[in-house]
Design an enzyme around this catalytic site. Sequence first.
Site, PDB file in Angstrom:
ATOM      1  N   PRO A  45     -85.252 -97.153  -0.939  1.00 36.05           N
ATOM      2  CA  PRO A  45     -85.829 -98.063   0.016  1.00 36.05           C
ATOM      3  C   PRO A  45     -87.137 -97.427   0.889  1.00 36.05           C
ATOM      4  O   PRO A  45     -87.070 -97.155   2.125  1.00 36.05           O
ATOM      5  CB  PRO A  45     -84.653 -98.102   1.030  1.00 36.05           C
ATOM      6  CG  PRO A  45     -83.901 -96.894   0.641  1.00 36.05           C
ATOM      7  CD  PRO A  45     -84.125 -96.573  -0.669  1.00 36.05           C
ATOM      8  N   CYS A  46     -88.379 -97.300   0.355  1.00 38.28           N
ATOM      9  CA  CYS A  46     -89.377 -97.113   0.850  1.00 38.28           C
ATOM     10  C   CYS A  46     -89.771 -98.012   2.155  1.00 38.28           C
ATOM     11  O   CYS A  46     -90.309 -97.876   2.932  1.00 38.28           O
ATOM     12  CB  CYS A  46     -90.448 -96.897  -0.120  1.00 38.28           C
ATOM     13  SG  CYS A  46     -90.734 -98.211  -1.165  1.00 38.28           S
TER      14      CYS A  46
END
Length: 348
Positions: free
Chosen positions: A315-316
């Site tokens: 989850p950048c």
Amino acid sequence: MISISKSKRYYQALLGKDSDYEGIFYVGVRTTGVFCRPTCPARKPKFENCEFFATAKEALLAAYRPCQRCQPLSLPNQVSHVIQTLLKAIEENPEKRWKDSDFRKLGIDSATARRQFKKRFGMTFVEYARSRRMGLALKHIKEGNMVIDAQLSVGYESSSGFRDAFSRIMGAPPTHKNHVILKAAWIDTQLGPMIAIADETGLYLLEFIDRRGLEREVERLRKKLKAAIVPGENEILKKIEFEITNYFTGKNLFFETPLHQVGSPFQKQVWEELQKIPTGETRSYFDIAKLIGKPKACRAVARANGTNQLAIIIPCHRVINSNKELGGYAGGVARKQWLLTHEKKIQK
Ligand SMILES: [Zn+2]
């Protein structure tokens, strides 16, 4: 994705050549491979052969080319010579990557081309060319068509351009058996189509197809693994499609698909830390740098964040600036905002 009810409304507008809908939608015609504006004078396609898009870029990414008659990429009667010349050049050679010298050969100043395209179409010439190229390369992935070589050479007015566009990005179709083969699939989501690339044991890549830099990412992956990428299905791709659908409907925000992470030890360390950010929460680049014990490595963390090839799963998008501003996102900041809001809402 455009809903069925909206599609039906758009279809009526198309039949009526309703100019109120100019700029609201574009229609791709499956039987001819062209896309049009609502008021196109050409004979109208059947509803089942229409695919509607909110922007011209989406139509290009779905491998449609602009209609010669209604010229959906231009305001009526306002196509400059520069734009006409360049649109023609792209269709003649869609896989070309444009350098300054190419513009000079056509007697066109690249800065002028850039400005004019941006003004008319909301994207630069290079973005236009890339969207067209990616659309062509991704066409068979969208259709899940396994047979590459034979099919690539027929049915296209610029078949060599099409073959090159595909193989330049996805690798030449394998000629002998000991070639590494990765399979690629197309996944439609609420935020636009994604491409997933996997072998039988894990997922290598999941990205929005209009993500900045996707083309180079795919190439890098392919060269590193000495692999060719072909459209297809396997258990991993089925699993990720299922999980992504659940993620978007809010049924389940967690992923169990096995991953292959291709990167340096530092990048992997950052990606691992990203996966620890609880769903619905955010961290700053500085937080992540501290957590991996390198508080001064903020910029390197940001870079590693940006090279993540497994959108949503790693989850950048949960990493924001220290001042609480959203910061960048390769898939576009609007998507980042949507993902964060969605996660917060579902987690409650
Ligand atoms: Zn048309």
